[in-house]
Structures are given as C-alpha cells and as structure tokens.
Design an enzyme around this catalytic site. Structure first.
Site, PDB file in Angstrom:
ATOM      1  N   LYS A 174       2.512   9.911   8.188  1.00 27.34           N
ATOM      2  CA  LYS A 174       2.134   9.511   9.385  1.00 27.34           C
ATOM      3  C   LYS A 174       2.687  10.080  10.955  1.00 27.34           C
ATOM      4  CE  LYS A 174      -0.674   5.640   7.743  1.00 27.34           C
ATOM      5  NZ  LYS A 174      -0.449   5.129   6.487  1.00 27.34           N
ATOM      6  N   ASP A 222       9.332   2.706   1.457  1.00 27.62           N
ATOM      7  CA  ASP A 222       7.833   3.834   2.011  1.00 27.62           C
ATOM      8  C   ASP A 222       7.954   3.539   3.465  1.00 27.62           C
ATOM      9  OD1 ASP A 222       5.485   4.423   2.858  1.00 27.62           O
ATOM     10  OD2 ASP A 222       4.725   3.587   1.157  1.00 27.62           O
ATOM     11  N   PHE A 258       0.787  -1.152   0.049  1.00 26.27           N
ATOM     12  CA  PHE A 258       0.175   0.024   0.045  1.00 26.27           C
ATOM     13  C   PHE A 258       0.945   1.268  -0.207  1.00 26.27           C
ATOM     14  CE2 PHE A 258      -2.231   3.385   1.970  1.00 26.27           C
ATOM     15  CZ  PHE A 258      -3.545   3.456   1.130  1.00 26.27           C
TER      16      PHE A 258
HETATM   17  C1  LIG Z   1      -0.840   5.367   5.019  1.00 26.27           C
HETATM   18  C2  LIG Z   1       0.204   4.854   4.194  1.00 26.27           C
HETATM   19  C3  LIG Z   1       0.480   5.680   3.047  1.00 26.27           C
HETATM   20  C4  LIG Z   1      -0.512   6.903   2.513  1.00 26.27           C
HETATM   21  O1  LIG Z   1      -0.434   7.938   3.590  1.00 26.27           O
HETATM   22  P1  LIG Z   1      -1.589   9.154   3.151  1.00 26.27           P
HETATM   23  O2  LIG Z   1      -0.930  10.161   4.256  1.00 26.27           O
HETATM   24  O3  LIG Z   1      -2.887   8.467   3.926  1.00 26.27           O
HETATM   25  O4  LIG Z   1      -1.516   9.480   1.954  1.00 26.27           O
HETATM   26  C5  LIG Z   1       1.432   5.202   1.884  1.00 26.27           C
HETATM   27  N1  LIG Z   1       2.126   4.249   2.506  1.00 26.27           N
HETATM   28  C6  LIG Z   1       2.055   3.615   3.399  1.00 26.27           C
HETATM   29  C7  LIG Z   1       3.191   2.408   3.851  1.00 26.27           C
HETATM   30  C8  LIG Z   1       1.164   3.953   4.528  1.00 26.27           C
HETATM   31  O5  LIG Z   1       0.990   3.184   5.810  1.00 26.27           O
END
Ligand SMILES: *Cc1c(COP(=O)(O)O)cnc(C)c1O
Length: 401
Positions: free
Chosen positions: A254, A225, A140
């Site tokens: 986050k 990420d 994700f």
């Molecule tokens: C939450 C998340 C995202 C997206 O972040 P947003 O601030 O919701 O756009 C991308 N990568 C990972 C691993 C995430 O947990």
C-alpha cells in the site's frame, strides 16, 4: 465463431469488467492531493485514497518527477540482474526498519505470501519441519489462496475451499488463545499491529509485548503485516514503533508505493533462509516502482512530515470523538491517519458513505469498512482545512442521535 447478437438495450460501459465488487457508476478521471474529479467535472474530497495507498495524495509532483526521470533511464531489467533503484530502496528500508534484508514484490498479498514461504522454509531448516503460522480471527492478509487461508475474514474459510492448511486462528488481544495453539508444529505468529479491514482494531501494546515474549520463549518468528500500517500511516514509520515491539519479519505494501504497485518483505538476518530459486517474480524489484517508492520514503522522511500526520490525526480524532459522543456510538478507533468511527444504527455505513459521495457541492469519499463503521485514511499530507471540511460534511450527514 460468429459474434453474439447485440443486446436490445444499451450495454453498460462497465460490462467488459468482471464483477468483483459493487462500484458506483461514477468514472474518475484526475486527481490532485486530497481531491478527485469525475468525468462530469464534479470534485470529491478523497478520504479513501486508493485504500490507504496514496501516501502523498493524488498526482504528487515528486512521484511524477521520479516516474519521468526513471522512464528516461530504464524501466525494467528483470530479477536476473541488479538495478540501482532496487539496491538503493532496499538499503533505505533496511536502515529505516532495523531489519536486515529485503525482498520486493508487486503487492501486499505477495509480500505476505513470501513471508509465509520464508517461515515455512525456516521451520523446515530450524524447527524440524514445523510449518504452522498462528494468525487471528478477522485478520486480513490478502487474496491469494495462501493469504486468504491466513486471513480470519469471515467467509474466507469456505469461499475457495479447500484452504491452504497450516493457519490456526487465535483471538486478537487474547494471549492465552495464542498460547493454546502453540505446539511442535508451530513456526510463527503473524498479525497486523492494527487490523485494518476488520474495522481498525488495534492490538494492545501489552498483547504485542506478550507475543514477543511468547515467540522468544518458544523460538517462533513474530511477523507483522504492516501493509496498511507501515510508512507513516499511524504517525510513526511503522505500526509497531509506538508499542515498541520489534518483529522478526515485516511486510509492506500500500503506502510504500504511494500509488504504484510495490510490496516488500523484510526480515532479520537469521531468518533469511531463501536459497537461489526459492522465491522470485518477473517484476520484483522493478526499477520504475522502486524509484517511486524511494521518492515516497524521501517525502515521509522530510522534516515535519510525520509531525503533520500526528497533528492532522489528532484534529480528525478530536472531531470524530465529538461526533461519536453526539451519536452515542462507540469510541474512535485507530492511530495517526488510520481512524474509524462507529455509527449508531446497524448497517448504516454504506448508506452514509453514499450520502457523502452524492451530497450537494463537493462529494466526499469515505470507506464503509464494516456495516456499522466508517474508515478514514486520507493522504498523509492532508491539510487542516481539508480535515475540517471532512468533519463539516460528517456533521451535516450525521446530525445527531
Ligand atoms: C491491503 C492489505 C493486504 C493485501 O494487499 P494487496 O496489495 O491488496 O495484495 C494485506 N494485508 C493488509 C493488512 C492489508 O491491509
């Protein structure tokens, strides 16, 4: 144009909000640390924390102070000028990460979007126009079109078709599946050190080391990420700290803002190929959110803070392992305070989350990350008593197989 006639029954107070997810009717008003109060005054132990965002829990005084102080000075200057808070935060992140440069965004998805653009530009300059970024099934990376296309979440491939091309999918912890996709069109490999939304699925240290070697061999960028795993969540600064594998590019979101919207894209000098005009955004590097992120980093860097994440993570893991053994379910997943527990029955997770939320006494908020799996992402300053309370509540609603 005339107004529509009022509907016969009382309208839902939520009718003005577009439906994008299912939410309970509860309205939350106020929080403090690991606790949230709703509009009836009922108290909830919050182990969701805005989806692993609230590094310091709800309404931490250091963030309130940073907001107040910065609001009195300046909120927003815009990307056409430097501001002291963005400069200070970039220097701090560069020092903490060992990467060389930083670009600020408003969200995790936007940070990943920037990483994708950086890799494509790098491919254009250095790799003969290569633009493919190998990503992983069940990963994700966000909800913009490109980051949905990069994600391997089931259903994302058709939901808003056509996808953005250039994201072939390999399987996590299967190096051969990555190697099979590498070709002249490949410029990078992007992954989460621990897949969060997939249900807290760890990339093994051996796999990450293998990826590093593969990327070095083929001249590819390794991009982590760390939107969910960064800034202390795993008990270390970064999700890649423990496996000891250095990325070329890292994204944050986050937990970096502790509740205010900020993300960051960090990269090694050799990768930083954006030219003026390539990338930007009105609020990027906004002084208010940068001041808050610096306060969050200061708190995480304070003596004993990460030790508490390790200790509380260990306490929660041991409790979950005891419950998992009793239930006869799978092993506890994750590291630090990013943990998940499998339930024995298919599709039980959202029911169990609902029972915890509505139980007599204090409610408990947990995330049903997958149909059969609960995710626990408490505030990183959660106390031992609060972890014990969570485990008691789980014992109560999961009495045994
Ligand atoms: C939450 C998340 C995202 C997206 O972040 P947003 O601030 O919701 O756009 C991308 N990568 C990972 C691993 C995430 O947990």
């Amino acid at each position: 144009m005339k107004d529509h006639p009022p509907p016969a029954s009382a309208p839902s107070p939520f009718a003005a909000l577009m439906t994008v997810t299912n939410r309970p009717d509860t309205v939350f008003m106020r929080g403090e640390g690991s606790w949230l109060w709703d509009d009836t005054g009922r108290r909830h132990l919050d182990v969701v924390q805005g989806w692993a965002v609230n590094t310091l829990g709800h309404a931490p005084p250091v963030i309130a102070e940073a907001l107040r102080a910065q609001a009195d000075r300046v909120l927003h200057i815009g990307p056409g000028f430097h501001n002291d808070q963005a400069v200070a935060l970039a220097n701090r992140l560069v020092a903490l990460s060992g990467l060389d440069r930083c670009f600020f965004t408003n969200s995790g998805a936007e940070a990943n979007e920037g990483a994708i653009k950086l890799a494509r530009k790098y491919g254009r300059i250095h790799r003969d126009g290569a633009y493919e970024i190998i990503t992983f099934t069940n990963s994700f990376h966000g909800r913009t079109l490109a980051t949905m296309s990069a994600s391997g979440k089931p259903g994302f491939d058709t939901l808003f078709a056509p996808q953005v091309p250039g994201f072939p999918k390999a399987r996590l912890n299967d190096l051969a599946s990555v190697e099979a996709l590498v070709g002249p069109g490949t410029v990078a490999v992007m992954l989460e050190p621990i897949q969060g939304e997939a249900g807290v699925v760890e990339a093994t240290p051996a796999f990450l080391q293998g990826l590093r070697a593969l990327c070095d061999h083929h001249g590819l960028l390794l991009m982590f990420d760390e939107v969910q795993t960064g800034v202390g969540r795993t008990g270390d600064w970064w999700g890649h700290t423990a496996p000891g594998v250095r990325p070329d590019v890292m994204t944050l979101g986050k937990g970096l803002g502790g509740g205010v919207p900020i993300g960051a894209l960090l990269a090694r000098e050799a990768v930083c190929c954006f030219a003026p005009g390539d990338q930007g955004g009105t609020y990027n590097g906004n002084a208010l959110v940068c001041a808050v992120a610096s306060a969050v980093l200061g708190a995480v860097a304070a003596p004993g803070f990460l030790e508490n994440v390790h200790a509380r993570g260990q306490q929660l893991r041991e409790g979950l392992e005891r419950i998992g053994a009793r239930l006869g379910s799978g092993p506890v997943r994750g590291r630090g305070l990013l943990l998940a527990l499998d339930l024995p029955g298919a599709g039980q997770a959202s029911h169990v989350a609902e029972v915890l939320r509505t139980r007599p006494g204090d409610g408990v908020l947990v995330n049903a990350v997958q149909p059969q799996r609960l995710r626990f992402v408490p505030a990183l300053n959660v106390s031992g008593d609060e972890v014990a309370l969570l485990l008691d509540a789980l014992d109560e609603v999961l009495p045994g197989a």
